[in-house]
Design an enzyme around this catalytic site. Structure first.
Site, PDB file in Angstrom:
ATOM      1  N   CYS B  86       6.787 -88.605  40.458  1.00  0.00           N
ATOM      2  CA  CYS B  86       6.281 -89.781  39.748  1.00  0.00           C
ATOM      3  C   CYS B  86       7.118 -90.052  38.483  1.00  0.00           C
ATOM      4  CB  CYS B  86       4.802 -89.609  39.437  1.00  0.00           C
ATOM      5  SG  CYS B  86       3.990 -91.156  39.016  1.00  0.00           S
ATOM      6  N   HIS B 203       2.102 -87.692  44.641  1.00  0.00           N
ATOM      7  CA  HIS B 203       1.847 -86.450  43.909  1.00  0.00           C
ATOM      8  C   HIS B 203       1.437 -85.320  44.849  1.00  0.00           C
ATOM      9  CE1 HIS B 203       1.841 -87.831  39.660  1.00  0.00           C
ATOM     10  NE2 HIS B 203       1.552 -88.997  40.193  1.00  0.00           N
ATOM     11  N   GLU B 205       1.247 -82.233  44.205  1.00  0.00           N
ATOM     12  CA  GLU B 205       0.467 -81.200  43.491  1.00  0.00           C
ATOM     13  C   GLU B 205      -1.010 -81.563  43.422  1.00  0.00           C
ATOM     14  OE1 GLU B 205       2.123 -83.552  42.140  1.00  0.00           O
ATOM     15  OE2 GLU B 205       1.312 -84.146  40.181  1.00  0.00           O
TER      16      GLU B 205
END
Lengths: 79, 238
Positions: B86, B203, B205
């Site tokens: 990002c 994302h 994560e």
């Protein structure tokens, strides 16, 4: 010397902010507007009296930081 | 193995990255403040998401001048694995470690939702645990993820299999409607020519453990861990 720098998206690159403003102007009744482009304005003082040297400096600032030349173009006034 | 997570002023996904690498994947993690000038001892580097320097001027435009970015450049030039997520992707673009630039989302909205991405190239250290063509569900959260580059650079990315992830439908079809932000060629993630630097808007994560109901992102981060292990093994053999 003062530098007045304008940074805008290159022609041909979609400017979604410009489009949104264009639509807003249209709904306000401004029917004669087209091709609204939104940009940034940067103003700065340069400790430089030589206009040619100032121009080199400002150009370099634009190329290296103030504009991303992949998507943006810039113009400036010195005075 | 020691994974470095760079922390810029305004990073806000740094601890999510630390959590996944440390607590889910069992690796040592070092948080690297942006004023650091060395990445010696690290095996891979993450540039996390967030709003570094308040997104002033352009996203990633100021972060690229952080002292740590010189070290990241050297680390990448030496073949080290670098992942930008990002805002990390935006920083890699501004730093010239990846080609192209980010425009404002076509809709002008900040978009925070699940997206589907297709793994276009599974033969990378970031995707080795994925199957080619696999569809991953990974969330995005950005206002400037509308990837743009000139036609010559785009053709190069396509020809060299540098487009790693493309936005798609749940069934894997890459359509204009499946692209959330107006990105050129539905690009969600690209790598550099050498193959060791990856930038992606989604994302991973945020979806890397069962407790969150989605583990697709784990495939990417665990691939990286495998990639580092392989590189270390190769060093030992040599």
């Amino acid at each position: 010397m003062k530098a007045k720098i304008h940074v805008t998206l290159k022609q041909g690159i979609l400017d979604p902010q410009g489009k949104a403003i264009e639509h807003a102007l249209d709904s306000l009744g401004f029917k004669n507007t087209a091709n609204v482009r939104v940009g940034k304005y940067v103003e700065l003082d340069l400790n430089q009296t030589d206009k040619a040297k100032a121009e080199v400096e400002v150009k370099s600032m634009c190329e290296k930081l103030l504009a991303n030349t992949i998507i943006e173009e810039y113009r400036y006034e010195l005075g | 193995m020691n994974i470095g997570v760079v922390v810029f002023p305004g990073s806000n996904c740094d601890h999510d990255c630390r959590h996944v690498f440390q607590d889910v994947l069992g690796q040592a993690v070092t948080m690297v403040w942006h004023k650091e000038t060395s990445l010696v001892g690290l095996d891979a580097v993450i540039l996390p998401g967030g709003f570094s320097y308040g997104d002033y001027l352009r996203t990633g435009a100021i972060a690229r001048f952080s002292p740590v970015m010189q070290a990241v450049k050297q680390f990448a030039a030496g073949g080290g694995l670098v992942l930008g997520i990002c805002n990390g992707f935006q920083i890699l673009l501004e730093a010239g470690l990846l080609s192209g630039a980010m425009l404002r989302n076509k809709s002008l909205h900040f978009i925070c939702r699940e997206t589907y991405v297709k793994v276009e190239n599974a033969a990378t250290p970031f995707t080795s645990l994925c199957k080619s063509g696999q569809v991953l569900k990974i969330p995005i959260a950005h206002a400037d993820g509308n990837y743009y580059t000139d036609p010559v650079t785009l053709a190069g990315l396509q020809a060299n299999a540098q487009i790693i992830f493309r936005y798609c439908r749940a069934d894997g079809k890459v359509t204009p409607e499946a692209c959330p932000n107006g990105s050129l060629d539905n690009i969600a993630g690209i790598r550099n020519a050498a193959g060791n630097v990856l930038g992606m808007m989604p994302h991973p994560e945020r979806c890397a453990e069962a407790a969150l109901g989605n583990e697709d992102g784990r495939l990417i981060l665990a691939s990286m861990v495998e990639g580092v292990k392989k590189a270390k093994h190769a060093e030992v053999v040599v």
